[in-house]
Design an enzyme around this catalytic site. Structure first.
Site, PDB file in Angstrom:
ATOM      1  N   ILE A 277     127.294 -32.272  62.564  1.00  0.00           N
ATOM      2  CA  ILE A 277     127.470 -33.493  61.768  1.00  0.00           C
ATOM      3  C   ILE A 277     127.960 -33.183  60.339  1.00  0.00           C
ATOM      4  O   ILE A 277     128.590 -34.031  59.706  1.00  0.00           O
ATOM      5  CB  ILE A 277     126.170 -34.340  61.761  1.00  0.00           C
TER       6      ILE A 277
ATOM      7  N   ASN B  91     112.542 -35.306  56.450  1.00  0.00           N
ATOM      8  CA  ASN B  91     111.092 -35.517  56.518  1.00  0.00           C
ATOM      9  C   ASN B  91     110.690 -36.260  55.258  1.00  0.00           C
ATOM     10  O   ASN B  91     111.503 -36.419  54.335  1.00  0.00           O
ATOM     11  CB  ASN B  91     110.330 -34.192  56.688  1.00  0.00           C
TER      12      ASN B  91
ATOM     13  N   GLY C 271     116.603 -27.547  61.140  1.00  0.00           N
ATOM     14  CA  GLY C 271     117.447 -28.403  61.978  1.00  0.00           C
ATOM     15  C   GLY C 271     118.625 -29.011  61.238  1.00  0.00           C
ATOM     16  O   GLY C 271     119.261 -28.354  60.398  1.00  0.00           O
TER      17      GLY C 271
ATOM     18  N   ASP D  58     118.630 -31.292  59.004  1.00  0.00           N
ATOM     19  CA  ASP D  58     118.287 -31.436  57.581  1.00  0.00           C
ATOM     20  C   ASP D  58     118.693 -30.169  56.820  1.00  0.00           C
ATOM     21  O   ASP D  58     119.380 -30.233  55.774  1.00  0.00           O
ATOM     22  CB  ASP D  58     116.772 -31.680  57.483  1.00  0.00           C
TER      23      ASP D  58
HETATM   24  N1  AR6 Z   1     124.617 -31.469  63.504  1.00  0.00           N
HETATM   25  C1  AR6 Z   1     124.193 -32.437  64.355  1.00  0.00           C
HETATM   26  N2  AR6 Z   1     123.004 -32.404  64.982  1.00  0.00           N
HETATM   27  C2  AR6 Z   1     122.210 -31.341  64.752  1.00  0.00           C
HETATM   28  C3  AR6 Z   1     122.563 -30.276  63.879  1.00  0.00           C
HETATM   29  C4  AR6 Z   1     123.833 -30.379  63.241  1.00  0.00           C
HETATM   30  N3  AR6 Z   1     124.266 -29.447  62.392  1.00  0.00           N
HETATM   31  N4  AR6 Z   1     121.554 -29.378  63.874  1.00  0.00           N
HETATM   32  C5  AR6 Z   1     120.605 -29.835  64.709  1.00  0.00           C
HETATM   33  N5  AR6 Z   1     120.985 -31.003  65.260  1.00  0.00           N
HETATM   34  P1  AR6 Z   1     115.920 -31.896  64.060  1.00  0.00           P
HETATM   35  P2  AR6 Z   1     113.906 -34.059  63.932  1.00  0.00           P
HETATM   36  C6  AR6 Z   1     120.292 -31.889  66.214  1.00  0.00           C
HETATM   37  O1  AR6 Z   1     114.907 -30.915  64.489  1.00  0.00           O
HETATM   38  O2  AR6 Z   1     113.523 -33.831  65.357  1.00  0.00           O
HETATM   39  C7  AR6 Z   1     113.565 -30.822  59.953  1.00  0.00           C
HETATM   40  O3  AR6 Z   1     112.933 -29.625  59.605  1.00  0.00           O
HETATM   41  C8  AR6 Z   1     119.224 -31.290  67.089  1.00  0.00           C
HETATM   42  O4  AR6 Z   1     119.812 -30.678  68.237  1.00  0.00           O
HETATM   43  O5  AR6 Z   1     116.947 -31.503  63.086  1.00  0.00           O
HETATM   44  O6  AR6 Z   1     114.145 -35.462  63.472  1.00  0.00           O
HETATM   45  C9  AR6 Z   1     113.276 -31.954  58.980  1.00  0.00           C
HETATM   46  O7  AR6 Z   1     113.123 -31.496  57.669  1.00  0.00           O
HETATM   47  C10 AR6 Z   1     118.422 -32.530  67.484  1.00  0.00           C
HETATM   48  O8  AR6 Z   1     119.016 -33.159  68.618  1.00  0.00           O
HETATM   49  O9  AR6 Z   1     115.224 -33.245  63.468  1.00  0.00           O
HETATM   50  C11 AR6 Z   1     112.017 -32.522  59.522  1.00  0.00           C
HETATM   51  O10 AR6 Z   1     110.882 -31.829  59.073  1.00  0.00           O
HETATM   52  C12 AR6 Z   1     118.583 -33.462  66.287  1.00  0.00           C
HETATM   53  O11 AR6 Z   1     119.600 -32.874  65.471  1.00  0.00           O
HETATM   54  C13 AR6 Z   1     112.153 -32.361  61.026  1.00  0.00           C
HETATM   55  O12 AR6 Z   1     113.036 -31.261  61.206  1.00  0.00           O
HETATM   56  C14 AR6 Z   1     117.326 -33.645  65.481  1.00  0.00           C
HETATM   57  O13 AR6 Z   1     116.616 -32.414  65.397  1.00  0.00           O
HETATM   58  C15 AR6 Z   1     112.766 -33.565  61.664  1.00  0.00           C
HETATM   59  O14 AR6 Z   1     112.766 -33.401  63.058  1.00  0.00           O
END
Ligand code: AR6
Length: 169
Positions: free
Chosen positions: A10, A23, A31, A33
């Site tokens: 993204i 968060n 992730g 973020d």
């Molecule tokens: N582009 C698009 N999607 C992505 C990318 C990217 N570069 N990287 C990961 N994803 P997560 P949550 C997808 O864990 O579950 C963080 O530490 C990933 O495959 O990023 O809402 C925050 O600070 C998944 O499908 O977010 C919070 O503490 C989706 O993004 C916590 O994680 C969401 O995964 C939030 O958890």
């Protein structure tokens, strides 16, 4: 409203706004973020700190906006998804609120194109199929004269497959 599906990162997407699965601290994390803060640079974090100083933490289901820093997107809309604890009713509503709040905020910023990651489906363990259904439903229900295009950006194959099926329906 035009809905598209893209598989990828993204942070590379050129839209008026991209949404961050943040968060409540708004101070970054792993992730998507982590990827957004890394690629967008310090300006995003500085603006998040300003928001925190002004209004405190961001509640689950709510959204705040910063500029995009070094990203191709003009704005980052940070929303806080629910952690999945198996309370389907409550957590589904909170996830729906993320999409609603982000879209409303996008409208107020006159955003025409916006990209969403699959909020809560990573570290927060929300079931991907259910999360996809909620995301597509909220976007389809959002009638807007300002937002013209929503792009769902899926990072993993499983989410991509889920969204492909949901959007074919
Ligand atoms: N582009 C698009 N999607 C992505 C990318 C990217 N570069 N990287 C990961 N994803 P997560 P949550 C997808 O864990 O579950 C963080 O530490 C990933 O495959 O990023 O809402 C925050 O600070 C998944 O499908 O977010 C919070 O503490 C989706 O993004 C916590 O994680 C969401 O995964 C939030 O958890």
């Amino acid at each position: 409203m035009n809905i598209e599906l893209i598989k990828g990162d993204i942070t590379k997407i050129q839209t008026d706004a991209i949404v961050n699965a943040a968060n409540s601290s708004l101070l970054g994390g792993g992730g998507v973020d982590g990827a957004i803060h890394r690629a967008g640079g310090k300006q995003i974090l500085d603006e998040c700190i300003e928001i925190r100083n002004r209004q405190g933490k961001c509640k689950t289901g709510e959204a705040v906006a910063t500029t995009g820093g070094n990203l191709p997107a003009k704005y980052v809309i940070h929303t806080v998804g629910p952690v999945w604890n198996g309370n389907e009713g409550k957590e589904s509503k909170l996830l729906a609120n993320c999409y609603k709040s982000a879209l409303k905020l996008a409208e107020s910023l006159e955003v025409k194109t916006i990209a969403f990651p699959n909020i809560s489906t990573g570290v927060y363990r929300f079931p991907k199929e259910l999360a996809g259904k909620i995301a597509v439903e909220e976007v389809k229900n959002f009638k807007s004269a300002i937002v013209e295009k929503v792009i769902f950006v899926c990072f993993d194959n499983e989410n991509e497959e889920i969204y492909r099926k949901l959007l074919e329906e």
